[in-house]
Motif scaffolding. Sequence first.
Motif, short mmCIF file in Angstrom:
data_model
loop_
_atom_site.label_atom_id
_atom_site.label_comp_id
_atom_site.label_asym_id
_atom_site.label_seq_id
_atom_site.Cartn_x
_atom_site.Cartn_y
_atom_site.Cartn_z
N TYR A 182 63.80 28.30 45.73
CA TYR A 182 64.29 28.73 47.03
C TYR A 182 63.27 29.60 47.75
CZ TYR A 182 67.69 30.58 50.44
OH TYR A 182 68.37 30.92 51.60
N ASP A 183 62.84 29.16 48.92
CA ASP A 183 61.92 29.92 49.77
C ASP A 183 62.74 30.92 50.57
OD1 ASP A 183 60.27 30.86 51.81
OD2 ASP A 183 59.25 28.95 52.11
N VAL A 184 62.69 32.17 50.16
CA VAL A 184 63.52 33.22 50.77
C VAL A 184 63.16 33.42 52.24
CG1 VAL A 184 64.07 35.69 50.73
CG2 VAL A 184 63.93 34.41 48.60
N ASP A 185 61.87 33.37 52.56
CA ASP A 185 61.42 33.67 53.91
C ASP A 185 61.90 32.65 54.93
OD1 ASP A 185 59.93 35.77 52.73
OD2 ASP A 185 58.38 34.34 52.18
N ARG A 186 62.06 31.41 54.50
CA ARG A 186 62.53 30.36 55.41
C ARG A 186 64.02 30.05 55.22
NH1 ARG A 186 58.52 27.35 57.90
NH2 ARG A 186 56.40 27.58 57.14
N GLY A 187 64.58 30.45 54.08
CA GLY A 187 65.96 30.06 53.78
C GLY A 187 66.05 28.59 53.43
#
Length: 445
Positions: A182-187
């Motif tokens: 999961y890419d936190v910065d992009r959601g």
Amino acid sequence: MEKRDEYAQMEGVLKQIEVLREAGIKLDLSHYKREKTARMGKALVKICDRAPDPRKKKMCTYPLGYLLAMIIIAVLGGADSFYSMVDFWNTHEFLKVHIFGSTLGVPSHDAFQYILKKMDHDAMNSLIVSIMVESDNAMRKKLGLPKIRCTHLCIDGKELRRTGRKNTCNGQIRNVQILNFYDVDRGICTLSKLIDSKTNEIPEAQEILKKMNLGDVIVTMDALHAQKETVSIITQKGGGYLIGLKGNQGNLASTVEAMFSEDVLKTIKEDGKYYLQTSEISHNQLEEREFYMIKLSKKQREETFSEWAGLKAFVFYVKYTTDNITGKKTKEIHYYITSETSVEEAYHLVRGHWLIENGLHNGLDTTLKEDEVTVTDRGTVLNLSIILKLCLFVYKRLQAIEGGSGTISKKRLREKIGWDVENTLGRALAMITPAALYRDLERIA
């Protein structure tokens, strides 16, 4: 490791929309009606046609883009099974005619299930992730956000609790387990992989990390992954890490716990350089957090902890909560190993890691009912899960534009799309058609 900018942390697009709303500026797509809904639907069909078709051409009644677009739109509108996908399209016949034309009828539930069973997992993941990334890029450009310089990648497994069977003719079938990146910065969930029934997520994560370029990436994982081989792979691939620490690494865990004695904590707090405190009211309770960091010396890194590649610091995190109604108090303590040397960065990584639970797994279960999927075929379940993640991405973006989480929940938004497809579906589809999103999204002061 280069630090991330303010709006690249914790789903930057959603944060910027909130900033605009607080400044009295809202984003608007209310002009999307039936005609634009049909246009967005046709655009989605073309996007879905990018994927390679796994079927033999002579045996195909429905084009691939047709089927995948119908599944995505039906799920967006509330369909929770292959039968309800058919019901959705039979209910909204006019929508089918405007988007797909009147030549072909509504596929059967078997046709929907078959295409998800046959689709290559990597091809499906590549298609869906490309849709979300292109949408995020368009939104960032529209909002004037900077490019993400350093990515926060969370890795965690999820079990789908109704996909197994206790007794079958072939014995027990385990619940499907999916490892999510999961890419936190992009959601955005950038990768979803099945965890083999005969193994666990540790070796699966290691094999995937070996194939990734982790330059300018910080990986966070729970304590299960506090493994010497895992941190070695991350470091060799150019990444940084922050990983939970519990009793599965007994010697290291006890050593770190002893290092954060009361006297040491007091000294760190008084010095202030490696100490951070925050507090907020959340979920009807006061939450107070304290972060303490012990930075390792060169001698400690090269001798005492030399087996842990890239290790530069330990983090002690304590959370106090006070219930605003009952007054009940709780205390949580967590330890972490990390390649980072900034307590502020450690704070963002710890807080951001919870978004894979709160922002992804919880949303999949509460909004899209992923935990109620009863399909046993593992390939079908994985491809369906990837589509559910796209729909969750759409709900979160549209929810922010429609007025924020306090105005409409993702669950209500899903119902609204199904009930009012002419006025709401077009706005949802705009979230996954970058050209339209960049062109038609308006700012209203």
